[in-house]
Structures are given as structure tokens and as C-alpha cells.
Design a protein around this motif. Structure first.
Motif, PDB file in Angstrom:
ATOM      1  N   ALA A  62     -42.615  48.650 124.822  1.00 24.47           N
ATOM      2  CA  ALA A  62     -42.318  47.352 125.435  1.00 24.47           C
ATOM      3  C   ALA A  62     -43.444  46.898 126.368  1.00 24.47           C
ATOM      4  CB  ALA A  62     -40.999  47.428 126.202  1.00 24.47           C
ATOM      5  N   ASN A  63     -44.057  47.851 127.073  1.00 23.36           N
ATOM      6  CA  ASN A  63     -45.077  47.507 128.069  1.00 23.36           C
ATOM      7  C   ASN A  63     -46.494  47.473 127.519  1.00 23.36           C
ATOM      8  OD1 ASN A  63     -43.093  47.337 130.077  1.00 23.36           O
ATOM      9  ND2 ASN A  63     -43.227  49.522 130.538  1.00 23.36           N
ATOM     10  N   ASP A  64     -46.646  47.682 126.228  1.00 20.41           N
ATOM     11  CA  ASP A  64     -47.971  47.635 125.606  1.00 20.41           C
ATOM     12  C   ASP A  64     -48.286  46.180 125.250  1.00 20.41           C
ATOM     13  OD1 ASP A  64     -50.226  47.754 123.958  1.00 20.41           O
ATOM     14  OD2 ASP A  64     -49.658  49.698 123.117  1.00 20.41           O
ATOM     15  N   ASP A  65     -49.198  45.572 125.978  1.00 23.70           N
ATOM     16  CA  ASP A  65     -49.516  44.155 125.796  1.00 23.70           C
ATOM     17  C   ASP A  65     -50.175  43.855 124.452  1.00 23.70           C
ATOM     18  OD1 ASP A  65     -48.484  43.547 128.276  1.00 23.70           O
ATOM     19  OD2 ASP A  65     -50.421  43.719 129.304  1.00 23.70           O
ATOM     20  N   GLU A  66     -50.687  44.873 123.774  1.00 22.75           N
ATOM     21  CA  GLU A  66     -51.353  44.637 122.500  1.00 22.75           C
ATOM     22  C   GLU A  66     -50.366  44.558 121.333  1.00 22.75           C
ATOM     23  OE1 GLU A  66     -54.347  47.563 121.870  1.00 22.75           O
ATOM     24  OE2 GLU A  66     -55.644  46.803 123.472  1.00 22.75           O
ATOM     25  N   ILE A  67     -49.136  44.956 121.561  1.00 21.67           N
ATOM     26  CA  ILE A  67     -48.130  44.941 120.491  1.00 21.67           C
ATOM     27  C   ILE A  67     -47.437  43.578 120.453  1.00 21.67           C
ATOM     28  CG2 ILE A  67     -45.935  45.929 119.703  1.00 21.67           C
ATOM     29  CD1 ILE A  67     -46.909  48.608 120.815  1.00 21.67           C
ATOM     30  N   ASP A  68     -47.421  42.973 119.261  1.00 18.19           N
ATOM     31  CA  ASP A  68     -46.831  41.649 119.086  1.00 18.19           C
ATOM     32  C   ASP A  68     -45.364  41.701 118.686  1.00 18.19           C
ATOM     33  OD1 ASP A  68     -49.369  40.038 119.321  1.00 18.19           O
ATOM     34  OD2 ASP A  68     -49.909  41.279 117.581  1.00 18.19           O
ATOM     35  N   ALA A  69     -45.012  42.681 117.873  1.00 15.99           N
ATOM     36  CA  ALA A  69     -43.661  42.695 117.299  1.00 15.99           C
ATOM     37  C   ALA A  69     -43.182  44.129 117.125  1.00 15.99           C
ATOM     38  CB  ALA A  69     -43.657  41.966 115.959  1.00 15.99           C
ATOM     39  N   VAL A  70     -41.855  44.307 117.194  1.00 14.54           N
ATOM     40  CA  VAL A  70     -41.263  45.642 117.175  1.00 14.54           C
ATOM     41  C   VAL A  70     -40.055  45.685 116.250  1.00 14.54           C
ATOM     42  CG1 VAL A  70     -40.208  47.461 118.575  1.00 14.54           C
ATOM     43  CG2 VAL A  70     -41.990  46.003 119.576  1.00 14.54           C
ATOM     44  N   SER A  71     -39.981  46.728 115.445  1.00 16.47           N
ATOM     45  CA  SER A  71     -38.757  47.039 114.714  1.00 16.47           C
ATOM     46  C   SER A  71     -37.955  48.044 115.526  1.00 16.47           C
ATOM     47  CB  SER A  71     -39.080  47.663 113.350  1.00 16.47           C
ATOM     48  OG  SER A  71     -39.200  46.698 112.344  1.00 16.47           O
ATOM     49  N   ILE A  72     -36.666  47.768 115.693  1.00 14.09           N
ATOM     50  CA  ILE A  72     -35.779  48.688 116.403  1.00 14.09           C
ATOM     51  C   ILE A  72     -34.859  49.320 115.372  1.00 14.09           C
ATOM     52  CG2 ILE A  72     -33.998  48.894 118.181  1.00 14.09           C
ATOM     53  CD1 ILE A  72     -35.312  46.430 119.530  1.00 14.09           C
ATOM     54  N   ALA A  73     -35.128  50.568 115.051  1.00 12.86           N
ATOM     55  CA  ALA A  73     -34.405  51.283 113.997  1.00 12.86           C
ATOM     56  C   ALA A  73     -33.687  52.497 114.577  1.00 12.86           C
ATOM     57  CB  ALA A  73     -35.366  51.695 112.884  1.00 12.86           C
ATOM     58  N   THR A  74     -33.120  52.317 115.756  1.00 16.14           N
ATOM     59  CA  THR A  74     -32.366  53.375 116.422  1.00 16.14           C
ATOM     60  C   THR A  74     -30.904  53.323 115.968  1.00 16.14           C
ATOM     61  OG1 THR A  74     -31.954  51.878 118.276  1.00 16.14           O
ATOM     62  CG2 THR A  74     -33.869  53.340 118.444  1.00 16.14           C
ATOM     63  N   PRO A  75     -30.092  54.342 116.291  1.00 15.75           N
ATOM     64  CA  PRO A  75     -28.669  54.299 115.939  1.00 15.75           C
ATOM     65  C   PRO A  75     -27.963  53.054 116.469  1.00 15.75           C
ATOM     66  CG  PRO A  75     -29.285  56.521 116.583  1.00 15.75           C
ATOM     67  CD  PRO A  75     -30.479  55.656 116.863  1.00 15.75           C
ATOM     68  N   ASP A  76     -26.825  52.733 115.846  1.00 15.40           N
ATOM     69  CA  ASP A  76     -26.087  51.498 116.120  1.00 15.40           C
ATOM     70  C   ASP A  76     -25.890  51.211 117.599  1.00 15.40           C
ATOM     71  OD1 ASP A  76     -25.822  51.484 113.400  1.00 15.40           O
ATOM     72  OD2 ASP A  76     -23.656  51.829 113.370  1.00 15.40           O
ATOM     73  N   HIS A  77     -25.542  52.246 118.371  1.00 11.65           N
ATOM     74  CA  HIS A  77     -25.131  52.052 119.763  1.00 11.65           C
ATOM     75  C   HIS A  77     -26.304  52.010 120.740  1.00 11.65           C
ATOM     76  CE1 HIS A  77     -25.580  56.328 119.111  1.00 11.65           C
ATOM     77  NE2 HIS A  77     -25.565  56.554 120.408  1.00 11.65           N
ATOM     78  N   LEU A  78     -27.534  52.097 120.241  1.00 11.11           N
ATOM     79  CA  LEU A  78     -28.699  52.174 121.126  1.00 11.11           C
ATOM     80  C   LEU A  78     -29.643  50.983 120.948  1.00 11.11           C
ATOM     81  CD1 LEU A  78     -29.521  55.990 120.769  1.00 11.11           C
ATOM     82  CD2 LEU A  78     -28.242  54.848 122.599  1.00 11.11           C
ATOM     83  N   HIS A  79     -29.100  49.811 120.729  1.00 15.91           N
ATOM     84  CA  HIS A  79     -29.944  48.649 120.473  1.00 15.91           C
ATOM     85  C   HIS A  79     -30.174  47.771 121.709  1.00 15.91           C
ATOM     86  CE1 HIS A  79     -28.885  48.643 115.876  1.00 15.91           C
ATOM     87  NE2 HIS A  79     -29.650  49.653 116.238  1.00 15.91           N
ATOM     88  N   LYS A  80     -29.153  47.621 122.536  1.00 17.06           N
ATOM     89  CA  LYS A  80     -29.198  46.605 123.585  1.00 17.06           C
ATOM     90  C   LYS A  80     -30.385  46.757 124.546  1.00 17.06           C
ATOM     91  CE  LYS A  80     -26.940  45.140 127.806  1.00 17.06           C
ATOM     92  NZ  LYS A  80     -25.926  45.479 128.817  1.00 17.06           N
TER      93      LYS A  80
END
Length: 351
Positions: A62-80
Motif C-alpha cells: 500500500a505504501n509503495d508509491d511506484e505501485i499503480d494497482a493491486v490484486s487482493i487475493a486473500t481469504p474472504d474475511h480478510l479484504h476490508k
């Protein structure tokens, strides 16, 4: 080409074999970082795709300014928390279904994305499943008239909650499977949910130490007058030829569509001691024991589970519309939450 930098949080099967593979393969993407609480999983994925950075802390992403986009592929309850951290840092995100397990949480994610003007996509990959694309085209053409009802059956064998998912106690067949079928229902008839009624049972999985209902049998009433009966179970026998059984029936005023999206039997393999039905449309398989260039034997993506992730990459790189957006994700979470409430109270729930 002005590439965009992507990262993947969650290096299980879906994050590693699907999301990471797509960003590695697409020319417009640069897979810059991967993350998993299990640092060895992150390291293994980084090795497979020659990723320069791996970490066990999602805040590093999240804090890496060079990253534009992220896939969140964690278990169902760990998204928020992960989703909000990435959005607040200005990143576009693709979240594995469901967007969240509480409508209050999915609403927070949706509102944060709107405030930050970032792309929020949810990976409802059956929207690009050839079977359902075909059905959608037929429905929209009017050839089978007005949709009266749909019968959606998506179930897993016991292997899934007992062996495949290490976090099945924090999910259920409704959240893991029903998210697909409920989204398909909304998408196919182009209508929001008006009310739901559901029943469930907790016997078989309970004896196996899994804190989840065995199944949900749900009726969904859409605002446009269409109905859907939805069956989602985690208790099919392990002798099933594939781990999921996916059947869909669409009844219109002037015709019917029958879809078999699991054991379609286009290819059947019979060995001396075993038989199985290979998946020929969903995507490529990988060998866990192979790392380095040999692991990436597919030079480009193929299959609808990859295509849905590629659509997110297109949205980020070319400013196209994502396959399913945050509003879709929130609507499905609200619907599933209402189904869960109905099953626990034995009462219909009006959305």
C-alpha cells in the motif's frame, strides 16, 4: 509502451497461479511485488515470476508509491482493511469475490474508492465464461422471451472445505460459491434483488470440525419479476469427477437455456484406476515443483479465469470499464448477507 506496475496480495493458488501469472504475461503490466503472510509463499511466487519484491506485510504494498494497482487475493474475511489501505494510498484494486462479508464493509470500500476516484473491480470471472456470455447474448436478443426463473446449482465436494481451503471456518458455501451464482443472476437478467428466502443445515461439516452450514437453498426475487433458485453446498462426495458441480437453467417465456459448466464431458479420461474430466475452458494448470522460466511455460493468458483479471489490467492501463465494479460487489455482498439472515431466522428478507 508505458507499463503500469501491479502487485498481488495473497499468494495462495488464486493469487499465485491466476493473478500473478496474468500480470507477468501481459505486456502492459509489470509485476513489481507480491505479498503473503506466509513469507515462504510470497518468496516462491516471486521466484516463479521473477518479481523483484516480496513481503509479508500488505502495508509495504500500500505504501509503495511506484505501485499503480493491486490484486487482493486473500481469504474472504480478510479484504476490508487491505482494500481500504490500498485505496487510501491511491491505488486501483481488483478484489477476489466476495468484495466483503458484510455489506457495511463493502459499502465502506465502495465509498472510499469513489472518494479517491480509483478503480474498484471485483473478480466475478463467470461474466467472461463462454457458457454465460452465450446465454447473456441470447437473453438480451429476446429470443427466449422474458426470463421467468433461473435454477443455479454450484456445489463443491468435501475436499474443498476439508482440504483445499485452510480458512473454510471463516467462509461457507454461500460466500465461496453463492457469490458467483448471485452475481450471474443479477447480470443475466439485468436487475437488482428485491427479496430473498433461504434455508440451510449444519450437520456434516460440523462433525468434521468445520464451522459452516453444509448447504444453502435460496430463492431470489428480482425487481423485474424474475426469480432464481440457488443451491450452494460443500458436501458432495469426493468421488465426484471434478471438485465443483455447476449447472444453470434459464427458463424464459419463449424458450429455455441449459448450461453444464462443470462436467461438460467434452473430454473424458479413463485410466486403469481413475477417471476424470479435464477443464478445457477455464485456464492453464501449473506444476508447483517447477520454478524459474520453466514454470511460466504459457507465454500468454488463456481461459476465462485469466481473462477477467486481464480486464482489470485493461481498465488500469487503457481506462476501459472493469468487468464487474464495486457497485456489483456491494450488491452481491448485501444479497448474500440477506440470504444468511433469512436462513438463520426462517423468514424472507426484503432488501
Amino acid at each position: 509502451m508505458n507499463k503500469k506496475n501491479f502487485a498481488v496480495i495473497g499468494c495462495g493458488l488464486v493469487g499465485s497461479r491466476w493473478h500473478s501469472h496474468v500480470y507477468h504475461a501481459l505486456p502492459q503490466c509489470n509485476l513489481k511485488a507480491v505479498c503473503d503472510l506466509d513469507i515462504n509463499s510470497a518468496k516462491k511466487t516471486a521466484s516463479m515470476y521473477h518479481v523483484p519484491k516480496y513481503t509479508g506485510d500488505y502495508l509495504d504494498i500500500a505504501n509503495d508509491d511506484e505501485i499503480d494497482a493491486v490484486s487482493i487475493a486473500t481469504p474472504d474475511h480478510l479484504h476490508k482493511e487491505i482494500a481500504l489501505s490500498c485505496i487510501n494510498a491511491g491505488k486501483h484494486i481488483l478484489v477476489e469475490k466476495p468484495l466483503a462479508k458484510k455489506s457495511q464493509e463493502s459499502k465502506q470500500i465502495l465509498e472510499a474508492s469513489r472518494e479517491k476516484n480509483t478503480i474498484l473491480a471485483v473478480d466475478f470471472h463467470n461474466r467472461v465464461n463462454p457458457n454465460f456470455i452465450n446465454a447473456k447474448q441470447i437473453i438480451d436478443s429476446g429470443k427466449i422471451g422474458e426470463i421467468q426463473y433461473m435454477n443455479a446449482k454450484l456445489n463443491n465436494s468435501l475436499n474443498v472445505p476439508k482440504t483445499m481451503l485452510k480458512w473454510s471456518n471463516n467462509s461457507s458455501p454461500l460466500w465461496f460459491l453463492g457469490s458467483h451464482t448471485l452475481d450471474l443472476g443479477r447480470w443475466l437478467v439485468n436487475s437488482e434483488i428485491e427479496s430473498v428466502y433461504s434455508v440451510s443445515q449444519n450437520k456434516i461439516l460440523k462433525t468434521a470440525g468445520i464451522n459452516s452450514p453444509d448447504f444453502y437453498l435460496s430463492t431470489i426475487n428480482f425487481i423485474n419479476g424474475s426469480y432464481m433458485v440457488m443451491e450452494n453446498a460443500w458436501i458432495l462426495p469426493n468421488s465426484e469427477p471434478v471438485v465443483f458441480n455447476f449447472k444453470f437453467e434459464i427458463v424464459g417465456s419463449d424458450g429455455t437455456i441449459y448450461i453444464n459448466s462443470s462436467d461438460h464431458r467434452s473430454v473424458q479420461v479413463f485410466e486403469s484406476q481413475n477417471h476424470y474430466l479435464p477443464d478445457i475452458i477455464a485456464g492453464e494448470s501449473f506444476n508447483d515443483e517447477v520454478t524459474g522460466p520453466e514454470a511460466n511455460h504459457v507465454s500468454r493468458i488463456s481461459g476465462f479465469v485469466y481473462e477477467s483479471i486481464a480486464r482489470f489490467a485493461d481498465a488500469v492501463c487503457y481506462k476501459t470499464e472493469p468487468l464487474a465494479n464495486g457497485r456489483d460487489g456491494h450488491a452481491v455482498t448485501h444479497g448474500l448477507e440477506s440470504i444468511e439472515k433469512s436462513a438463520s431466522t426462517f423468514q424472507p428478507v426484503l432488501l
